[in-house]
Design a protein around this motif. Structure first.
Motif: not given
Length: 719
Positions: A601-612, A637-642
């Motif tokens: 559920g740590d989606l923000q850090e997961a998104a950072f991993d993909i971009i990096s 993911n709904g209204d979340n903007m990662f």
């Protein structure tokens, strides 16, 4: 000759076996010195076109040249290897100091100490095997065998490794002491029996006992029984025995004097006193020389003749007493030539052996005679027949003393190396002695080191999962799996480091890595491939790790790669690591971390991993499509903007490159991995998934434009 059970063929029927179109074959064991012997089809028969029928049954006979060491022998081998190691350290230090061991007093003193250590271990093992308490298992070698080793090594030390400064001093006293220690005569029991008699001179053993006590230098026993003769009926014998007592007790010995000159003067004066006794003895009337039991005068004549140093008397008395050439030699050096030196012994012994040759069936006697004669090479050859241990360790000490040839023969081994290698072949009967075998072989030049390599590469590492073995082994395996070197693996690595066998160490690490990879212990597999500097193997581990994702999905993949991060940090700090494979490993680890965060559920850090991974070009192009497919969940993911709009644009560029390259004939390079994760495994299905990614990215980018997302904020945060 051993009998095979069941017999390969009956006695006298070898011709029938030959006509059966079979031959005798053997296969050597790669782990020890055993061989498997069996009947097989004759290749000559097959090549001639005849049909050789296979045997109905194949009996395999296992044989070896030596029996494996049992408990007492194993302790002996292990303990004496410590002395051998100290000897190698001494030789190494001498090379560093650029000194010749045979001419350096410090080295010679150390060698004398090491030779005494060998002697003491032989003695201890002899005493152990002589115990009245029955051993826990049958002895492999008797106490008599270790006594022979003790005797031979003691003589070698006496003749060839004396204390510095004692090389050129008279050797008679040392030889007599050696004789008394190893060939005890007369015995204490004989003395006790005679001393219990009221008139011991009436016993047939009295004069042989007294004579031997005197020539062996047993002054207390000699004086006691000479004094007993004061009760004899002959007044002549009374007087003679009284004069003999001080001669026996005051016989000059070299160790009593600080200078050899003083010893020589004292010996000459003592010999003058013996002449006085001779005069008295000759004055005894013929009719007073017997007592009804023995001709005491003849017995006393022999004793005085030995004290006078008469060669013929020494020889015939020793023979009559049951002695051999060794006893004659020791008595000769004490009474006949008391100032004889070590270098002069071969001439004396050679003459004695012409009259009293050694027993050719007694290996101990043959070895000792060769040492006395100054023939070290012959002594080694005979010692190898007695016990290869003795030959190896004698040769190891003889070479630095320049007693044997140091030049290699046609086999490229020196004489010392021949015997040490032969000893190692004997030790190979017990694979558990591999550490000692390697230590010995690595002292035998390039050939020995190559043999040691083969031993090291065949040591069972015991890395498989615990089954029904001992608790200690299980604990070692558990420690290995925690990333700690332990057990056999640790010992093999330590042995490789000690003997600078780097190539073998890498091979062993490679074998360990393959075992761990088979058991999906990827972190350990990586560690050992890196230690082996096997970058291709490291690449195989990464492929196997990524195959887990393809076959079993992200959850199992994240779990299997969870323990690899520490290995990655170590790798990145090592300059020797191969960059291509390190980047592949970095991607595998970062990809696993991405899924671990996503699943938790740590989606923000997961998104950072993909971009990096995309921006730093860590992800291989063949995996871009997979990463883009895994991004869909975050984009929707709904209204979340990662992701920022810049991130979304970068992802779109990667997606476009995939489409363009695929349309230009590089679909296999860009779509093969994603295709394997689909149900059909086809490129069409993979492209369909990428259309879903395109739609998700387009919607996300549009959402960014509508709400004006410039950083990593959520819609809720904007409102």
């Amino acid at each position: 000759m051993p009998v095979l059970l069941p017999p390969l063929f009956e006695q006298g029927r070898s011709d029938e076996f030959a006509r059966s179109r079979k031959t005798l074959s053997l296969t050597a064991s790669p782990r020890d010195d055993s061989v498997a012997v069996f009947a097989s089809s004759n290749p000559d028969v097959r090549s001639s076109g005849e049909n050789a029928s296979p045997p109905s049954q194949r009996n395999v006979y296992l044989a070896r040249a030596h029996d494996a060491p049992t408990s007492e022998r194993r302790v002996f081998v292990t303990d004496t290897s410590i002395i051998f190691a100290a000897m190698q350290k001494l030789r190494s230090d001498a090379r560093e100091r650029e000194v010749d061991i045979s001419e350096d007093d410090t080295c010679l003193r150390a060698m004398n100490k090491l030779s005494l250590d060998y002697i003491n271990f032989c003695k201890e093992c002899c005493l152990y095997c002589s115990r009245d308490t029955p051993p826990s298992e049958p002895l492999q070698f008797s106490a008599e065998h270790y006594r022979k080793l003790h005797t031979c090594f003691s003589l070698f030390s006496l003749l060839y490794v004396p204390e510095p400064g004692f090389e050129s001093v008279p050797v008679g006293d040392e030889l007599m002491e050696w004789l008394n220690v190893h060939y005890v005569e007369p015995t204490t029991e004989e003395g006790d029996q005679l001393s219990a008699l009221e008139r011991p001179w009436e016993d047939e053993n009295f004069w042989p006992y007294l004579t031997r006590a005197i020539i062996r230098g047993l002054s207390r026993a000699s004086a006691f029984f000479l004094d007993v003769l004061s009760g004899h009926s002959s007044p002549y014998l009374h007087d003679l025995s009284k004069h003999l007592i001080p001669l026996v007790t005051d016989h000059p010995r070299l160790h009593q004097f600080s200078a050899e000159r003083d010893f020589a003067i004292a010996a000459r004066r003592w010999r003058d006193k013996v002449k006085g006794v001779r005069l008295e003895l000759d004055r005894v009337p013929e009719d007073a020389r017997e007592d009804g039991f023995e001709n005491w005068w003849d017995r006393l004549d022999d004793i005085v003749g030995i004290l006078e140093g008469r060669e013929d008397v020494v020889k015939h008395v020793c023979v009559e007493l049951g002695g051999d050439w060794k006893e004659v030699c020791a008595v000769w050096c004490v009474f006949v030539s008391p100032r004889i030196r070590r270098v002069e012994l071969p001439d004396i012994v050679s003459d004695l052996l012409d009259e009293m040759p050694p027993d050719p069936t007694n290996l101990e006697d043959v070895v000792l005679s060769a040492l006395f004669l100054g023939k070290p090479s012959t002594a080694l050859a005979e010692a190898a027949r007695l016990d290869v241990w003795l030959a190896a360790h004698l040769a190891d000490m003889m070479e630095p003393l320049d007693l044997i040839n140091k030049e290699p023969d046609v086999s490229e081994l020196t004489m010392r190396e021949h015997y040490v290698v032969s000893y190692c072949e004997y030790m190979r009967t017990d694979p558990g002695l591999w550490r000692i075998i390697v230590d010995y072989l690595c002292t035998c030049g390039e050939i020995g080191q190559q043999m040691a390599d083969e031993v090291l590469m065949r040591v069972p590492l015991q890395l498989d999962s615990p089954k029904d073995d001992t608790v200690e082994t299980d604990e070692d395996r558990a420690r290995i799996r925690s990333g700690t070197l332990a057990g056999v693996l640790k010992e093999v690595n330590a042995s490789c480091y000690e003997h600078k066998r780097e190539a073998v160490r890498r091979m062993v690490c490679r074998i360990a890595a393959q075992t761990f990879m088979k058991e999906r212990e990827y972190g350990l597999a990586i560690s050992y491939y890196v230690s082996a500097e096997d970058w291709t193997g490291l690449g195989h581990v990464v492929d196997r790790m990524l195959d887990v994702y393809i076959a079993h999905g992200p959850r199992q993949y994240a779990q299997s790669v969870a323990k690899i991060a520490p290995s990655l940090r170590t790798l990145r700090s090592e300059s020797k690591a191969n960059g291509v494979f390190i980047y592949r490993l970095m991607f595998a680890v970062r990809f696993a971390e991405f899924h671990h965060r996503r699943l938790n559920g740590d989606l923000q850090e997961a998104a950072f991993d993909i971009i990096s991974m995309m921006r730093e070009e860590i992800a291989p192009k063949s995996w871009w499509a997979v990463l883009l497919w895994d991004v869909v969940e975050l984009l929707q993911n709904g209204d979340n903007m990662f992701f920022t709009s810049v991130d979304a644009t970068m992802l779109l560029h990667r997606l476009e490159e995939i489409h363009i390259r695929s349309s230009q004939g590089s679909a296999d390079e860009y779509l093969s991995i994603l295709a394997k994760t689909t149900k059909t495994g086809g490129e069409a299905h993979a492209l369909q998934r990428l259309q879903t990614v395109r739609l998700a990215l387009a919607r996300y980018y549009a959402k960014c434009a509508v709400i004006g997302v410039g950083g990593r904020t959520t819609v809720g945060a904007v409102h």
